[in-house]
Scaffold this motif. Sequence first.
Motif, PDB file in Angstrom:
ATOM      1  N   LEU A 122       0.840  -1.201   0.000  1.00 28.60           N
ATOM      2  CA  LEU A 122       0.000   0.000   0.000  1.00 28.60           C
ATOM      3  C   LEU A 122       0.873   1.247   0.000  1.00 28.60           C
ATOM      4  CD1 LEU A 122      -2.895   1.136   0.210  1.00 28.60           C
ATOM      5  CD2 LEU A 122      -2.634   1.074   2.692  1.00 28.60           C
ATOM      6  N   SER A 124      -0.720   4.298  -1.511  1.00 27.24           N
ATOM      7  CA  SER A 124      -1.668   5.352  -1.863  1.00 27.24           C
ATOM      8  C   SER A 124      -2.447   5.778  -0.634  1.00 27.24           C
ATOM      9  CB  SER A 124      -2.629   4.850  -2.950  1.00 27.24           C
ATOM     10  OG  SER A 124      -3.742   5.702  -3.076  1.00 27.24           O
ATOM     11  N   TRP A 127      -6.293   5.162  -0.958  1.00 29.21           N
ATOM     12  CA  TRP A 127      -6.587   3.747  -0.728  1.00 29.21           C
ATOM     13  C   TRP A 127      -6.448   3.396   0.753  1.00 29.21           C
ATOM     14  CZ3 TRP A 127      -8.535  -0.470  -3.111  1.00 29.21           C
ATOM     15  CH2 TRP A 127      -8.779  -0.378  -4.491  1.00 29.21           C
ATOM     16  N   LEU A 131      -9.497   1.705   2.701  1.00 31.23           N
ATOM     17  CA  LEU A 131      -9.341   0.409   3.367  1.00 31.23           C
ATOM     18  C   LEU A 131      -9.485   0.548   4.878  1.00 31.23           C
ATOM     19  CD1 LEU A 131      -6.376  -1.089   1.295  1.00 31.23           C
ATOM     20  CD2 LEU A 131      -8.809  -1.660   1.140  1.00 31.23           C
ATOM     21  N   ILE A 183     -13.475   3.274  -2.956  1.00 30.76           N
ATOM     22  CA  ILE A 183     -12.721   2.293  -3.748  1.00 30.76           C
ATOM     23  C   ILE A 183     -13.216   2.272  -5.196  1.00 30.76           C
ATOM     24  CG2 ILE A 183     -12.402  -0.200  -4.088  1.00 30.76           C
ATOM     25  CD1 ILE A 183     -12.110  -0.448  -1.071  1.00 30.76           C
ATOM     26  N   LEU A 186     -11.801   5.366  -6.884  1.00 28.73           N
ATOM     27  CA  LEU A 186     -10.368   5.210  -7.154  1.00 28.73           C
ATOM     28  C   LEU A 186     -10.126   4.245  -8.306  1.00 28.73           C
ATOM     29  CD1 LEU A 186      -9.052   5.012  -3.468  1.00 28.73           C
ATOM     30  CD2 LEU A 186      -8.892   6.960  -5.035  1.00 28.73           C
ATOM     31  N   SER A 187     -10.911   3.179  -8.361  1.00 29.64           N
ATOM     32  CA  SER A 187     -10.764   2.206  -9.441  1.00 29.64           C
ATOM     33  C   SER A 187     -11.124   2.818 -10.791  1.00 29.64           C
ATOM     34  CB  SER A 187     -11.640   0.974  -9.161  1.00 29.64           C
ATOM     35  OG  SER A 187     -11.256   0.339  -7.961  1.00 29.64           O
ATOM     36  N   ASP A 192      -4.247   2.524  -8.368  1.00 25.33           N
ATOM     37  CA  ASP A 192      -4.092   1.242  -7.693  1.00 25.33           C
ATOM     38  C   ASP A 192      -3.589   1.449  -6.267  1.00 25.33           C
ATOM     39  OD1 ASP A 192      -4.901  -0.192  -9.904  1.00 25.33           O
ATOM     40  OD2 ASP A 192      -2.867  -0.342 -10.721  1.00 25.33           O
ATOM     41  N   PRO A 193      -3.750   0.429  -5.390  1.00 24.29           N
ATOM     42  CA  PRO A 193      -3.279   0.582  -4.000  1.00 24.29           C
ATOM     43  C   PRO A 193      -1.787   0.875  -3.885  1.00 24.29           C
ATOM     44  CG  PRO A 193      -4.777  -1.273  -4.172  1.00 24.29           C
ATOM     45  CD  PRO A 193      -4.527  -0.814  -5.581  1.00 24.29           C
TER      46      PRO A 193
END
Length: 200
Positions: A122, A124, A127, A131, A183, A186-187, A192-193
Amino acid sequence: MAEAERITGTPEPEPGTGADPTTGTGEDGTAQAGPGAGRGRRRILALLLVALLVYVLDLGSKLLVVAKLEHHAPIEVIGTLLQFTVIRNRGAAFGMGEALTIFLTFIAAAVIVVIARIARKLYSLPWAIALGLLLGGAFGNLTDRIFRTPGVFEGAVVDFIAPAHFAVFNLADSAIVCGGILIVILSFRGLDPDGTVHHD
């Protein structure tokens, strides 16, 4: 190669290690000391702090409403549009899946394991926040599943936020939904993470 890196300002890997100072990983993918590794640790710390904040707020709010509101009349926050009232929910978020309590407990545990695996790479901050919201929410409801009646892995989750014409939910549910939405965003943006951006 070294001369080109010197001219362009690209840091040269440490001799004999093959370490990439921008990511903190070596040629074999193992973690190395460097700016990237430090950034990864800060992102993991951010994830844990967000998760802890969500968990403490969720647990504290549940303890408070059970002590003050359970078996009492609902409290009107915004008239009848938003009320606080305690219900015990053996289903998933927003009262769904009440016959699957044990299965939902293991799903929550699996989510925590997956987040722990993603956290290893990880880099980001967005992210990490997303999470952290998921992790704190999952732990909040999992605590109810384990420790509340009627028994271990079958416990009923405490819900108390009751908008008009909508299901009753709690702060953990809210955090999970917000983390999931973040999420998705972001996707769609290709982040990406690990902090890289891809374009489909």
